[in-house]
Design an enzyme around this catalytic site. Sequence first.
Site: not given
Length: 202
Positions: A9-12, A73, A158-159, A161
């Site tokens: 992932t690149g999502n921290k 995912d 994030f997203g 949330d």
Amino acid sequence: MSQKILFATGNKGKARELKEAFKTAGVDVEIITNSDLDNPPHPIESGRTFEANAKIKAHELADYSKLPTIADDSGLMVDALNGEPGVRSARYAGEAHNDAKNNAKLLANLGGIPDEKRTAKFWTTIVVSMPGEFEKDLVVSGTCSGRILAAPRGDDGFGYDPLFFVPKKDKTFAQMTTDEKNEISHRGNVVRELLKVLPALA
């Protein structure tokens, strides 16, 4: 020495949650991410299911890194929208997407729908792949149920949330600490399921 595992992932935000979940479970592993690799590939998530997309990422990054690889995912499934945004959650607002645009589109699509009909769940599927042994993939899934608020609450996460409200906690994901969120979240639940079937990491 800790076993090194790649989290594809690149999502921290995702990486932080997974590391905290493993730490809470007492699992001694070193988790690295795509940002720790030299010029990693960027898999095209062309699958129609969460599992298919997770496998695409796990296989491509395991091949590249030659490390045991975890890929997930995840998505938000809103009942009133027939399961949307689903596998398109990260790209819900189109090519020029970001969290704010995705959230704005979700709120627009839920306009006029009363609170009691704004039920939703987050879904995560995790795939664990070993380089060259994809026939032995481990696949586990986890969910968390809640509802979508009419306006965001909270500054963390994030997203989606800030919009995802969990009644039994009386908070959105964005109002919770990482530990609180991992206790009940789809990702926390799936990591606990993963540890049941992954004794090498437990």
